[in-house]
Write a protein that holds these residues in place. Sequence first.
Motif, PDB file in Angstrom:
ATOM      1  N   GLY A  60      47.543 105.417  35.427  1.00  0.00           N
ATOM      2  CA  GLY A  60      46.571 104.545  36.337  1.00  0.00           C
ATOM      3  C   GLY A  60      45.236 104.552  36.264  1.00  0.00           C
ATOM      4  O   GLY A  60      44.689 103.485  36.502  1.00  0.00           O
ATOM      5  N   ASN A  61      44.804 105.688  35.729  1.00  0.00           N
ATOM      6  CA  ASN A  61      43.377 105.602  35.538  1.00  0.00           C
ATOM      7  C   ASN A  61      42.695 105.001  34.692  1.00  0.00           C
ATOM      8  O   ASN A  61      41.588 104.718  34.291  1.00  0.00           O
ATOM      9  CB  ASN A  61      42.982 107.088  35.630  1.00  0.00           C
ATOM     10  CG  ASN A  61      43.323 108.103  36.894  1.00  0.00           C
ATOM     11  OD1 ASN A  61      43.136 107.405  37.841  1.00  0.00           O
ATOM     12  ND2 ASN A  61      43.083 109.385  36.946  1.00  0.00           N
ATOM     13  N   GLN A  74      46.153  95.553  38.596  1.00  0.00           N
ATOM     14  CA  GLN A  74      45.765  96.562  39.718  1.00  0.00           C
ATOM     15  C   GLN A  74      46.939  97.234  40.557  1.00  0.00           C
ATOM     16  O   GLN A  74      46.984  98.346  40.655  1.00  0.00           O
ATOM     17  CB  GLN A  74      45.060  95.746  40.798  1.00  0.00           C
ATOM     18  CG  GLN A  74      43.654  95.367  40.371  1.00  0.00           C
ATOM     19  CD  GLN A  74      43.024  94.657  41.234  1.00  0.00           C
ATOM     20  OE1 GLN A  74      43.012  94.942  42.611  1.00  0.00           O
ATOM     21  NE2 GLN A  74      42.164  93.548  40.977  1.00  0.00           N
ATOM     22  N   LEU A  75      48.063  96.631  40.703  1.00  0.00           N
ATOM     23  CA  LEU A  75      49.190  96.915  41.585  1.00  0.00           C
ATOM     24  C   LEU A  75      49.848  98.055  40.582  1.00  0.00           C
ATOM     25  O   LEU A  75      50.293  99.028  41.271  1.00  0.00           O
ATOM     26  CB  LEU A  75      50.067  96.027  41.913  1.00  0.00           C
ATOM     27  CG  LEU A  75      49.812  95.215  43.184  1.00  0.00           C
ATOM     28  CD1 LEU A  75      50.458  93.980  43.611  1.00  0.00           C
ATOM     29  CD2 LEU A  75      50.020  96.300  44.453  1.00  0.00           C
ATOM     30  N   ASN A  76      49.979  97.647  39.190  1.00  0.00           N
ATOM     31  CA  ASN A  76      50.648  98.480  38.457  1.00  0.00           C
ATOM     32  C   ASN A  76      49.675  99.701  38.417  1.00  0.00           C
ATOM     33  O   ASN A  76      50.543 101.194  38.165  1.00  0.00           O
ATOM     34  CB  ASN A  76      50.678  98.148  36.890  1.00  0.00           C
ATOM     35  CG  ASN A  76      51.990  97.138  36.947  1.00  0.00           C
ATOM     36  OD1 ASN A  76      52.979  97.241  37.813  1.00  0.00           O
ATOM     37  ND2 ASN A  76      51.721  95.919  36.210  1.00  0.00           N
ATOM     38  N   ALA A  77      48.537  99.813  38.082  1.00  0.00           N
ATOM     39  CA  ALA A  77      47.667 101.157  38.457  1.00  0.00           C
ATOM     40  C   ALA A  77      47.874 102.035  39.648  1.00  0.00           C
ATOM     41  O   ALA A  77      48.149 102.881  39.693  1.00  0.00           O
ATOM     42  CB  ALA A  77      46.326 100.814  38.021  1.00  0.00           C
ATOM     43  N   TYR A  87      38.521 103.295  40.788  1.00  0.00           N
ATOM     44  CA  TYR A  87      37.931 102.581  39.278  1.00  0.00           C
ATOM     45  C   TYR A  87      38.163 100.868  39.274  1.00  0.00           C
ATOM     46  O   TYR A  87      37.756 100.338  38.510  1.00  0.00           O
ATOM     47  CB  TYR A  87      38.641 103.008  38.015  1.00  0.00           C
ATOM     48  CG  TYR A  87      38.715 104.470  37.966  1.00  0.00           C
ATOM     49  CD1 TYR A  87      37.366 105.203  37.869  1.00  0.00           C
ATOM     50  CD2 TYR A  87      39.809 105.361  38.383  1.00  0.00           C
ATOM     51  CE1 TYR A  87      37.356 106.540  37.802  1.00  0.00           C
ATOM     52  CE2 TYR A  87      39.853 106.882  38.101  1.00  0.00           C
ATOM     53  CZ  TYR A  87      38.452 107.421  37.850  1.00  0.00           C
ATOM     54  OH  TYR A  87      38.538 108.728  37.643  1.00  0.00           O
ATOM     55  N   ILE A  88      38.637 100.337  40.534  1.00  0.00           N
ATOM     56  CA  ILE A  88      38.823  99.034  40.288  1.00  0.00           C
ATOM     57  C   ILE A  88      37.492  98.429  41.549  1.00  0.00           C
ATOM     58  O   ILE A  88      37.235  98.926  42.552  1.00  0.00           O
ATOM     59  CB  ILE A  88      39.963  98.763  41.386  1.00  0.00           C
ATOM     60  CG1 ILE A  88      41.173  99.129  40.436  1.00  0.00           C
ATOM     61  CG2 ILE A  88      40.059  97.078  41.351  1.00  0.00           C
ATOM     62  CD1 ILE A  88      42.489  99.058  41.306  1.00  0.00           C
ATOM     63  N   ASN A  89      36.591  97.359  40.959  1.00  0.00           N
ATOM     64  CA  ASN A  89      35.595  97.088  41.766  1.00  0.00           C
ATOM     65  C   ASN A  89      35.983  96.315  42.729  1.00  0.00           C
ATOM     66  O   ASN A  89      35.108  96.306  43.858  1.00  0.00           O
ATOM     67  CB  ASN A  89      34.705  96.334  40.610  1.00  0.00           C
ATOM     68  CG  ASN A  89      33.997  97.353  39.701  1.00  0.00           C
ATOM     69  OD1 ASN A  89      33.552  98.385  40.021  1.00  0.00           O
ATOM     70  ND2 ASN A  89      33.605  96.524  38.456  1.00  0.00           N
TER      71      ASN A  89
END
Length: 158
Positions: A60-61, A74-77, A87-89
């Motif tokens: 996920g990172n 995003q959801l999979n991460a 890490y998601i803006n």
Amino acid sequence: MGKVTNDKIKKVRENGWYIQFIRNPSEALMSIAITESPDSIQFICYPPESIKNKAVKINGNSIRHISSPSETVQLNAVQQNPASIQYINSPTKKVQLYCVSKIGTLIRFIKNPSVLIEKEAIKQNSSAIFYIKKSSMKRLGKRLTKGKRLTKGKRLTK
């Protein structure tokens, strides 16, 4: 796309990061690189959605190397690692809600969370309240607690 040779496949299987030295790799070669090393996505220019998803499902990172990931990526991460939300803006509301419902204190990585996200974080872990800005506390106020104690000996309001 560049021609995929057995030599390229062999080198990428030995070290996924070798993908950075291959001009215009095929999707199959990208997939091999990601399987070997999910962070090698940082060396792939304009990876297709399937490659992005593969990388974050393994680690996920790896989302930190993907600019403007879709909600699916995003959801999979965060399903692989909820802490990857850091890490998601601009995580979507759905992603935010998923993360705080798993680990409430992850609210610290969400800029300007909604009241719903704040409530869910506190519901999951009362310690999440320490990561909520004071200005938000007024919004939460009495509607959330109605004077109930969140932690031993402390009240949210007043």
